[in-house]
Design an enzyme around this catalytic site. Structure first.
Site, PDB file in Angstrom:
ATOM      1  N   ASP A  84      49.744  39.988  39.289  1.00 58.03           N
ATOM      2  CA  ASP A  84      48.377  39.590  39.627  1.00 58.03           C
ATOM      3  C   ASP A  84      47.465  39.517  38.391  1.00 58.03           C
ATOM      4  O   ASP A  84      46.281  39.228  38.510  1.00 58.03           O
ATOM      5  CB  ASP A  84      47.802  40.557  40.677  1.00 58.03           C
ATOM      6  CG  ASP A  84      46.822  39.883  41.628  1.00 58.03           C
ATOM      7  OD1 ASP A  84      46.873  38.638  41.751  1.00 58.03           O
ATOM      8  OD2 ASP A  84      45.997  40.595  42.221  1.00 58.03           O
ATOM      9  N   ARG A  92      38.257  37.758  43.296  1.00 56.07           N
ATOM     10  CA  ARG A  92      36.978  37.032  43.219  1.00 56.07           C
ATOM     11  C   ARG A  92      35.844  37.934  42.764  1.00 56.07           C
ATOM     12  O   ARG A  92      34.885  37.463  42.156  1.00 56.07           O
ATOM     13  CB  ARG A  92      36.691  36.367  44.573  1.00 56.07           C
ATOM     14  CG  ARG A  92      36.446  37.308  45.706  1.00 56.07           C
ATOM     15  CD  ARG A  92      36.613  36.650  47.071  1.00 56.07           C
ATOM     16  NE  ARG A  92      38.020  36.400  47.406  1.00 56.07           N
ATOM     17  CZ  ARG A  92      38.424  35.793  48.527  1.00 56.07           C
ATOM     18  NH1 ARG A  92      37.542  35.347  49.411  1.00 56.07           N
ATOM     19  NH2 ARG A  92      39.704  35.616  48.749  1.00 56.07           N
ATOM     20  N   GLU A 148      39.977  41.129  45.965  1.00 62.75           N
ATOM     21  CA  GLU A 148      39.378  41.765  44.781  1.00 62.75           C
ATOM     22  C   GLU A 148      39.250  40.813  43.598  1.00 62.75           C
ATOM     23  O   GLU A 148      38.370  40.994  42.760  1.00 62.75           O
ATOM     24  CB  GLU A 148      40.199  42.994  44.380  1.00 62.75           C
ATOM     25  CG  GLU A 148      41.425  42.731  43.481  1.00 62.75           C
ATOM     26  CD  GLU A 148      42.492  41.855  44.124  1.00 62.75           C
ATOM     27  OE1 GLU A 148      42.517  41.768  45.366  1.00 62.75           O
ATOM     28  OE2 GLU A 148      43.282  41.231  43.393  1.00 62.75           O
ATOM     29  N   LYS A 200      48.060  46.546  51.127  1.00 61.06           N
ATOM     30  CA  LYS A 200      49.063  45.518  51.441  1.00 61.06           C
ATOM     31  C   LYS A 200      50.304  46.173  52.050  1.00 61.06           C
ATOM     32  O   LYS A 200      50.560  47.359  51.836  1.00 61.06           O
ATOM     33  CB  LYS A 200      49.487  44.800  50.145  1.00 61.06           C
ATOM     34  CG  LYS A 200      48.477  43.836  49.571  1.00 61.06           C
ATOM     35  CD  LYS A 200      49.058  43.166  48.314  1.00 61.06           C
ATOM     36  CE  LYS A 200      48.038  42.270  47.618  1.00 61.06           C
ATOM     37  NZ  LYS A 200      47.664  41.090  48.404  1.00 61.06           N
ATOM     38  N   ASP A 235      47.926  44.908  42.065  1.00 64.30           N
ATOM     39  CA  ASP A 235      47.093  44.728  43.255  1.00 64.30           C
ATOM     40  C   ASP A 235      47.786  45.326  44.474  1.00 64.30           C
ATOM     41  O   ASP A 235      48.642  44.694  45.086  1.00 64.30           O
ATOM     42  CB  ASP A 235      46.814  43.233  43.482  1.00 64.30           C
ATOM     43  CG  ASP A 235      45.909  43.005  44.699  1.00 64.30           C
ATOM     44  OD1 ASP A 235      45.308  43.994  45.185  1.00 64.30           O
ATOM     45  OD2 ASP A 235      45.801  41.842  45.137  1.00 64.30           O
TER      46      ASP A 235
HETATM   47  N1  BES Z   1      46.513  38.735  44.528  1.00 61.52           N
HETATM   48  C1  BES Z   1      46.302  38.327  45.867  1.00 61.52           C
HETATM   49  C2  BES Z   1      46.706  36.870  46.142  1.00 61.52           C
HETATM   50  C3  BES Z   1      48.183  36.543  46.032  1.00 61.52           C
HETATM   51  C4  BES Z   1      48.955  36.477  47.169  1.00 61.52           C
HETATM   52  C5  BES Z   1      48.748  36.216  44.821  1.00 61.52           C
HETATM   53  C6  BES Z   1      50.288  36.135  47.080  1.00 61.52           C
HETATM   54  C7  BES Z   1      50.091  35.872  44.732  1.00 61.52           C
HETATM   55  C8  BES Z   1      50.867  35.829  45.863  1.00 61.52           C
HETATM   56  C9  BES Z   1      44.824  38.456  46.221  1.00 61.52           C
HETATM   57  O1  BES Z   1      44.147  39.462  45.584  1.00 61.52           O
HETATM   58  C10 BES Z   1      44.770  38.740  47.676  1.00 61.52           C
HETATM   59  O2  BES Z   1      45.220  39.773  48.081  1.00 61.52           O
HETATM   60  N2  BES Z   1      44.206  37.814  48.451  1.00 61.52           N
HETATM   61  C11 BES Z   1      44.115  37.962  49.841  1.00 61.52           C
HETATM   62  C12 BES Z   1      42.745  37.519  50.249  1.00 61.52           C
HETATM   63  C13 BES Z   1      42.383  37.847  51.664  1.00 61.52           C
HETATM   64  C14 BES Z   1      42.257  39.341  51.848  1.00 61.52           C
HETATM   65  C15 BES Z   1      41.094  37.156  52.006  1.00 61.52           C
HETATM   66  C16 BES Z   1      45.178  37.089  50.491  1.00 61.52           C
HETATM   67  O3  BES Z   1      45.443  35.999  49.986  1.00 61.52           O
HETATM   68  O4  BES Z   1      45.767  37.518  51.477  1.00 61.52           O
HETATM   69 ZN    ZN Z   2      44.860  40.048  43.778  1.00 62.75          ZN
HETATM   70 MN    MN Z   3      44.298  41.327  46.578  1.00 68.42          MN
END
Ligand code: BES
Ligand code: ZN
Ligand code: MN
Length: 498
Positions: free
Chosen positions: A287, A350, A348, A276, A269
């Site tokens: 992920d 969800r 992504e 990111k 991811d």
């Molecule tokens: N895979 C990430 C969530 C994650 C964050 C997993 C840290 C493990 C450690 C997910 O896909 C993500 O990026 N979520 C975002 C959502 C936001 C853009 C609404 C997040 O948590 O920042």
């Molecule tokens: Zn993710």
């Molecule tokens: Mn993500």
């Protein structure tokens, strides 16, 4: 690794290490006094010198041991006996395993914890101890030329003859669980250039073949046929095509209800166009932990031959930025017809789960659990060691919470009040894929709820506990294999309940 049940007197069992668990309470329980006597009062002396506290998971090696065949002794603290629970017992023996596994080819003998006359049956103890040993001697140094951790050559569980059968059964279950956890850990720890949708699907197929579990893999054309546009949108930026793996284990009658396990499998991811930072990206090979967990759990369910029907779904994609990536502002029509406005390509997971959940519903799931490293917000809310639990059906939530508790895995429920749905309303579509700053773990779950129809469903957000940033005395850093035990326990309870 060989695991044998020993019924010879413990003092005659040859081994590199003999593990003896010591409670924190003053005075030794009878089993331990007997050990102390054989060792000419060694334990009492250590205790007098305050070198043997019995604090939970504190280990104390002893290199000169009189009167026994064991070459060395490892004393491990159990904490207060009256506060002992599965997670603590497991922690103690995992710490022991970690401290003994820095050298190759060790043979380890283990005395059961001094728990006679408590509510700890021997098979349960043997199970928890064996899992801890199997998991604790495997590290994340897959590519190190000088590994720091080595599997034991042999583990000898020392029990009385009357306990032999129970210990054997418990140890066998414990080994199966430990190996499932290690499988999940290995898949999560492997780098993203090795683990991508097609390669992970191939590994699942191979494992299914070995276990006699039906495996169907949906490739891109089939996913398109199934109208999985949300999943496909996430995959669009990558040169590696997506896959959906479906594993059907049928341990019960054809008309018995089916438990669906759905796993988020984003093999890397990057965030996509909503890229990111390097820091936030650094652990994103993990992920796909949800998918690895449902695979690990299913292998254990099959090897344990649980009398239950379980289908595991692994939604596998890579989330990358490129000229073909999905974009912010895109509107996707998910498989069940719900339209989704994309406001952040990093939300992504969800989108992938949306299509896989509705597919599971249509394939006849009677109860659903999904597992996903879904939100950083869940880590903010609950910390790195606690799983977030969300659901649309309280009895089903309660069953999962109870199973987690009995397995010693920390999980905590968060609410799904109706009003949270307002945060994911879109001006242009039915729903949008982010819900603003507050309650991010909940709005993500609220989003998923739209794709499970009326089925009892629980969502487990494992973003915190699936991948550990550092090593501790009782567990290795990197992938943890969290929730494998709990999911298997849920399947067992589901079997006896239905
Ligand atoms: N895979 C990430 C969530 C994650 C964050 C997993 C840290 C493990 C450690 C997910 O896909 C993500 O990026 N979520 C975002 C959502 C936001 C853009 C609404 C997040 O948590 O920042
Ligand atoms: Zn993710
Ligand atoms: Mn993500």
């Amino acid at each position: 690794m060989e695991i044998v049940i020993e019924t010879r007197p413990w003092r005659d069992v040859e081994c590199d290490w003999l593990v003896v668990a010591v409670p924190q309470e003053e005075g030794f329980p009878p089993e331990l006094s007997a050990v102390d006597e054989t060792l000419d009062g060694l334990l009492s002396r250590l205790r007098e010198q305050e070198d043997l506290t019995g604090k939970l998971a504190e280990v104390q090696p002893v290199y000169e041991v009189p009167n026994v065949a064991a070459r060395r002794l490892l004393l491990v603290g159990l904490g207060q006996l009256k506060e002992l629970e599965t997670g603590k017992l497991s922690k103690a023996y995992a710490a022991a395993a970690r401290s003994m596994s820095s050298k190759k080819d060790r043979t380890v003998a283990v005395l059961p914890a001094p728990l006679d006359g408590t509510h700890w049956p021997i098979d349960r103890q043997a199970q928890v101890i064996t899992t801890a040993l199997v998991v604790g001697c495997v590290g994340q140094g897959l590519f190190r030329s000088e590994p720091e951790r080595f599997e034991f050559r042999e583990v000898r569980l020392v029990v009385s003859e009357s306990h032999e059968e129970a210990a054997r059964e418990g140890a066998e279950r414990g080994r199966i669980l430990g190996e499932a956890i290690n499988l999940t850990r290995e898949l999560v720890n492997r780098p993203p250039s090795e683990i991508f949708p097609a390669s992970l699907a191939a590994r699942a197929e191979q494992l299914a073949g070995e276990l006699g579990v039906d495996c169907t893999i949906l490739d891109e054309p089939r996913l398109r046929n199934e109208r999985m546009n949300a999943l496909l949108a996430v995959a669009a930026g990558s040169d590696r095509p997506p896959r959906l793996v479906v594993l059907d284990y049928r341990g019960a009658a054809d008309d018995a209800p089916t438990l669906a396990l759905v796993g988020k499998g984003v093999t890397f991811d990057s965030g996509g166009l909503s890229l990111k930072s390097s820091e936030n990206m650094s652990t994103m090979k993990s992920d796909m932990a949800g998918a690895a967990t449902v695979l690990g759990a299913l292998t254990a369910i099959a090897r344990l031959k649980l009398p239950v029907n379980v289908t595991a779904y692994m939604g596998l994609v890579e989330n990358l930025p490129s000229g073909s990536s999905y974009k912010v502002g895109d509107v996707l029509t998910a498989r069940n017809g719900v339209t989704i406005e994309v406001q952040n390509t990093d939300a992504e997971g969800r989108l992938v789960l949306a299509d896989v959940l509705s597919y599971a519903v249509d394939r006849g799931a009677d109860r659903i659990i999904d597992l996903a490293t879904l939100t950083g917000a869940c880590v903010v809310a609950l910390g790195e060691q606690v799983v977030g639990v969300f659901g649309n059906n309280q009895p089903w939530c309660d069953l999962i919470l109870a199973a987690a508790k009995d397995c010693g895995e920390d999980a905590w429920q968060l609410p799904l009040f109706d009003h949270y749905a307002e945060q994911i309303k879109s001006e242009v579509a039915d729903v949008k894929n982010i819900g603003g700053r507050w309650g991010g773990a909940i709005t993500a779950a609220k989003f998923l709820e739209k794709f499970v129809s009326d089925r009892p469903w629980v969502h487990l957000d494992i973003a915190g506990p699936a991948f550990a940033s550092n090593s501790k005395s009782h567990r290795e850093g990197g992938a943890t294999g969290c929730m494998v035990r709990t999911v298997v326990e849920v399947a067992r309870r589901f079997a006896s309940e239905t």
